[in-house]
Motif scaffolding. Structure first.
Motif, PDB file in Angstrom:
ATOM      1  N   PHE A  93      27.672  47.830  42.399  1.00 52.08           N
ATOM      2  CA  PHE A  93      28.943  47.692  41.706  1.00 52.08           C
ATOM      3  C   PHE A  93      30.082  47.581  42.711  1.00 52.08           C
ATOM      4  N   LYS A  94      30.932  46.570  42.534  1.00 51.30           N
ATOM      5  CA  LYS A  94      32.070  46.369  43.417  1.00 51.30           C
ATOM      6  C   LYS A  94      33.367  46.500  42.621  1.00 51.30           C
ATOM      7  N   TYR A  95      34.217  47.364  43.118  1.00 52.53           N
ATOM      8  CA  TYR A  95      35.532  47.534  42.492  1.00 52.53           C
ATOM      9  C   TYR A  95      36.358  46.282  42.734  1.00 52.53           C
ATOM     10  N   ASP A  96      36.891  45.696  41.666  1.00 60.84           N
ATOM     11  CA  ASP A  96      37.692  44.480  41.758  1.00 60.84           C
ATOM     12  C   ASP A  96      39.126  44.809  41.346  1.00 60.84           C
ATOM     13  N   LYS A  97      40.006  44.800  42.317  1.00 63.50           N
ATOM     14  CA  LYS A  97      41.397  45.190  42.089  1.00 63.50           C
ATOM     15  C   LYS A  97      42.093  44.288  41.073  1.00 63.50           C
ATOM     16  N   GLU A  98      41.846  42.971  41.146  1.00 64.06           N
ATOM     17  CA  GLU A  98      42.513  42.028  40.249  1.00 64.06           C
ATOM     18  C   GLU A  98      42.056  42.202  38.801  1.00 64.06           C
ATOM     19  N   ILE A  99      40.749  42.449  38.615  1.00 67.68           N
ATOM     20  CA  ILE A  99      40.236  42.667  37.259  1.00 67.68           C
ATOM     21  C   ILE A  99      40.858  43.913  36.651  1.00 67.68           C
ATOM     22  N   VAL A 100      40.931  44.976  37.428  1.00 67.32           N
ATOM     23  CA  VAL A 100      41.524  46.224  36.928  1.00 67.32           C
ATOM     24  C   VAL A 100      43.006  46.024  36.611  1.00 67.32           C
ATOM     25  N   LYS A 101      43.709  45.283  37.484  1.00 67.00           N
ATOM     26  CA  LYS A 101      45.132  45.010  37.233  1.00 67.00           C
ATOM     27  C   LYS A 101      45.320  44.246  35.924  1.00 67.00           C
ATOM     28  N   ASN A 102      44.527  43.188  35.732  1.00 64.90           N
ATOM     29  CA  ASN A 102      44.611  42.410  34.492  1.00 64.90           C
ATOM     30  C   ASN A 102      44.278  43.262  33.277  1.00 64.90           C
ATOM     31  N   PHE A 103      43.225  44.055  33.438  1.00 64.24           N
ATOM     32  CA  PHE A 103      42.759  44.903  32.352  1.00 64.24           C
ATOM     33  C   PHE A 103      43.850  45.882  31.927  1.00 64.24           C
TER      34      PHE A 103
END
Length: 464
Positions: free
Chosen positions: A245-255
């Motif tokens: 599992f890789k933490y994705d900063k952009e996905i979390v920001k969008n979410f």
């Protein structure tokens, strides 16, 4: 009203155009799923309302209504946060960036479980009695409903996972898989209720507690069903837990940017409804039972708006990802047209046959008389309700979630709660006053989101 139906029925002449086909293909499974789900819920309520002891029956219906409000708050927050996932998946697919979808799924499930589902479950178990008392439940309602509340909150753990995975599939335009699973588990729940509420085939007659056990079990089954499909890649979206599992900063920001305003909106909505419910509960157990039955029937009318709202969200997100905002607007227009026709037909049935519909739930004439008056108001607000649902769906699909949050906050707290309190406690309008407040809230929110949609600002929202 019949003239309105005749004017709008001309959409059938163009049923084969691509816009209509796309809207209907996504909406009909959700419509069928929601319709059957609401019907199953109505059957559940009818079963409780027809327990032989009238006092226990009324208290059981009231207990379900009161304890469902905190549950619905939790579900609403989870579902609203998942709107971010739906919008992102739809946009990624429109941009041909399918590689981001699996990572998005993992982020959605982990965030929901860690920050919402598990903490809310723990709080509900610890403060169950206090929550019911705060909701205005009378002592007999608490005694009958306390274990119902605790058991359905255990099922909430699984329901949270299910809702996250269903939201992802709907963002991808797959509404048939959630439909098939939900129809199966809802049917299972109805059978389980019949067995455990009344104690058929030698089983103990557990009343409302039996209904909770059946509901919880059906949610667990649904989790195994949808989880198995994702693990095997049968949904078109495969989850491989062997991958690190890789933490994705952009996905979390969008979410967060898309989902959090929707979660706040749903929190405001459910808190408002909880305060509204608490106000209505002061009218007494019998009147509150009539109110709860009307809410149960109202949920049936949500089906058209919600189904076309999901279609509008998915298609809006995908077409904006493809760079075609004019097509997105055409999708929303078609969804509103079809949804309004269906909502109007439902309204006609509610208005003309209100006592008969209430009679399915109970033989108590006081409940039928009070509920029939409220149900006629529900009938009149159907077109406004459906249109608002669909417009909000399109705004959310575009990632525009802040404005719906503001309109809901003003409508539910500034109009529904305040006016309901005023009409009931100052003008002594009883249950009728409460539902007039609901109608005025719905019309206000429809006007607000319609204005926002017409500004076209939603067409220019970016998702990385």
């Amino acid at each position: 009203m019949l003239d309105l139906i005749k004017k709008r029925i001309n959409f059938t002449r163009n049923i084969n155009d691509p816009i209509t086909k796309d809207v209907v293909n996504i909406a009909w499974p959700v419509l069928l799923e929601s319709l059957l789900g609401s019907l199953f819920s109505m059957v559940d309520m009818i079963m409780l309302g027809r327990i032989s002891n009238n006092f226990v029956a009324a208290a059981s219906v009231a207990a379900v209504g009161i304890t469902n409000q905190p549950l619905f708050i939790g579900l609403a927050i989870v579902q609203a946060l998942n709107i971010g996932g739906t919008a992102m998946v739809a946009r990624y697919i429109g941009r041909k960036e399918e590689g981001k979808v699996e990572t998005t799924v993992k982020h959605i499930v982990l965030i929901n479980l860690s920050f919402l589902v598990v903490p809310l479950f723990i709080l509900a178990q610890i403060y169950a009695v206090d929550i019911m008392r705060f909701m205005g439940a009378e002592p007999e309602t608490i005694n009958i409903g306390i274990w119902y509340f605790r058991i359905i909150m255990f099922g909430f753990l699984f329901q949270g996972v299910n809702n996250s995975l269903f939201a992802v599939l709907r963002g991808a335009g797959d509404t048939k898989t959630p439909m098939k699973i939900n129809i199966k588990v809802n049917a299972l729940n109805v059978v389980g209720n019949a067995l455990l509420i009344y104690g058929f085939f030698g089983l103990p007659a557990l009343g409302v507690t039996g209904a909770a056990i059946s509901t919880c079990f059906s949610q667990i089954v649904a989790t195994f069903m949808i989880g198995n499909l994702f693990l095997r890649g049968k949904t078109g979206i495969r989850i491989d837990f062997k991958k690190k599992f890789k933490y994705d900063k952009e996905i979390v920001k969008n979410f967060i940017r898309i989902g959090v305003p929707s979660s706040i909106e749903m929190l405001i909505l459910r808190v408002g409804i909880m305060l509204f419910t608490k106000t209505v509960a002061t009218l007494g157990t019998v009147i509150y039972a009539a109110h709860q039955i009307c809410l149960n029937i109202l949920s049936l009318s949500f089906t058209t708006g919600q189904s076309f709202s999901i279609a509008a969200a998915s298609l809006t997100g995908r077409t904006l990802g493809e760079g075609d905002p004019s097509r997105a607007e055409a999708y929303v227009s078609k969804a509103r047209q079809i949804g309004s026709i269906l909502a109007t037909l439902i309204g006609v049935v509610f208005f003309l046959f209100a006592p008969q519909v209430l009679g399915l739930y109970t033989k108590d004439q006081v409940i039928i008389k009070s509920g029939a008056e409220a149900l006629k108001i529900v009938a009149i607000m159907q077109p406004f309700q459906s249109s608002a649902f669909i417009i909000v769906g399109s705004l959310r699909g575009a990632g525009d979630t802040t404005f719906p949050m503001l309109s809901t906050g003003i409508g539910i707290l500034g109009i529904r709660v305040i006016l309901a309190y005023t009409f009931i406690n100052i003008f002594n309008m009883g249950l009728m006053g409460a539902w007039i407040a609901v109608f005025l809230d719905q019309v206000f929110r429809w006007a607000m989101v319609y204005w926002r949609f017409k500004t076209g600002k939603w067409k220019h929202i970016k998702i990385k």
